[in-house]
Write an enzyme that holds these catalytic residues in place. Sequence first.
Site, PDB file in Angstrom:
ATOM      1  N   GLU A  72      28.265  22.467  20.570  1.00 19.35           N
ATOM      2  CA  GLU A  72      28.757  21.634  19.716  1.00 19.35           C
ATOM      3  C   GLU A  72      30.011  20.490  20.121  1.00 19.35           C
ATOM      4  OE1 GLU A  72      30.636  23.847  16.233  1.00 19.35           O
ATOM      5  OE2 GLU A  72      31.272  22.195  14.874  1.00 19.35           O
ATOM      6  N   LYS A  88      25.039  20.343  18.051  1.00 16.78           N
ATOM      7  CA  LYS A  88      25.662  20.043  16.847  1.00 16.78           C
ATOM      8  C   LYS A  88      26.794  19.073  16.927  1.00 16.78           C
ATOM      9  CE  LYS A  88      28.460  22.938  13.802  1.00 16.78           C
ATOM     10  NZ  LYS A  88      28.308  24.121  12.516  1.00 16.78           N
TER      11      LYS A  88
HETATM   12  P1  13P Z   1      31.674  21.534   9.113  1.00 18.74           P
HETATM   13  O1  13P Z   1      30.671  20.660   8.282  1.00 18.74           O
HETATM   14  O2  13P Z   1      33.402  21.716   8.232  1.00 18.74           O
HETATM   15  O3  13P Z   1      32.942  20.405   9.538  1.00 18.74           O
HETATM   16  O4  13P Z   1      32.218  22.838   9.663  1.00 18.74           O
HETATM   17  C1  13P Z   1      30.884  23.109  11.161  1.00 18.74           C
HETATM   18  C2  13P Z   1      31.729  24.132  11.813  1.00 18.74           C
HETATM   19  O5  13P Z   1      30.839  24.957  12.445  1.00 18.74           O
HETATM   20  C3  13P Z   1      31.994  24.108  13.101  1.00 18.74           C
HETATM   21  O6  13P Z   1      32.167  24.622  13.805  1.00 18.74           O
END
Ligand code: 13P
Length: 342
Positions: free
Chosen positions: A177, A219
């Site tokens: 991510e 992600k």
């Molecule tokens: P949000 O969808 O609220 O951005 O959170 C996703 C997430 O896991 C951030 O690390």
Amino acid sequence: MAPADLHETAKELVADDRGILAADESSGTIKKRFDTIELESTEENRRAYRELLFTTPRLEESVSGVILYDETLRQSSADGTPFAELLASRGIVPGIKVDTGAKALAGAPGETVTEGLDGLRERLQEYRGLGARFAKWRAVITIGDGVPTAYCIEANAHALARYAALCQEQGLVPIVEPEVLMDADNDIETCYRATKRTLHKVFDELYHQRVDLTGILLKPNMVISGKGSSTQASAEEVAEWTIRCFRGTVPAAVPGIVFLSGGQSDEQASANLNAINSRGEQPWVLSFSYGRALQAPALAAWGGKSENVEAGQSFLALRARCNSAAVAGRYSAEMEELSRSS
Ligand code: 13P
């Protein structure tokens, strides 16, 4: 675990138009969320809230996996069933957030690097024993005057790849991510450039550190206007810039891209995902791994009161259904009304 199993798990997480519920708020973040409903963040309140989420009727029809926080992975439902077991019994794969947060990056004012590599191999072993089959690590990239710097992007990409390689060694699918924040006042093209630079570097590092791309999920943020920008791109523009960015940076070997919501409104996150999936066939499945955009209305409806559990669950179920429809390119604003009255 053989790489083939990692690939199977990654594919399972994005199969059948399903997506991931990010319920891995750290103790600090969940306190902020509870503050909005004026609820004290005690261990029991956090447990009760997660039980509400995980026992939502028919959740497994649109949610394939849930990301948990360390404390939550060790908690159980009121009848004593560990949450990981409860989710697995419903056909929902349990996952675990393993980074320890974004900290100030030395020599780079206003930028951060995500920590958590020390002792990670041992923690992953323990998490696997507790039932986790995938993991998450979030890197944070900021847009601003002269940022992101190449230094910040490199430091974060390096750490993401070290985390991903360790996960695969331990038989967990890494969710990679790199989040380019949408908090500034930049236009969509600036987000495109920052996201493209970031993804190039991330995949360069994943390659160098021998990560099997068929056994990860990406992600990312959508390519989107900054929240403070006076011109907000439409869902069609978001879809066009996002697809263009990913087609130039994300190898086809990656089975799935699961977006974060990043501060988009609930309905915006569904509409944008739908527009992205309405642009024809892509090399990867494009799904969701939302936190706020799945949970916000459920949390508000619950308000910390046991008599509101069902109301909270119906809002989570609604958001999950809408986003699953968006993965199939079948979401429409009318679904919000239809679903509410059904
Ligand atoms: P949000 O969808 O609220 O951005 O959170 C996703 C997430 O896991 C951030 O690390």
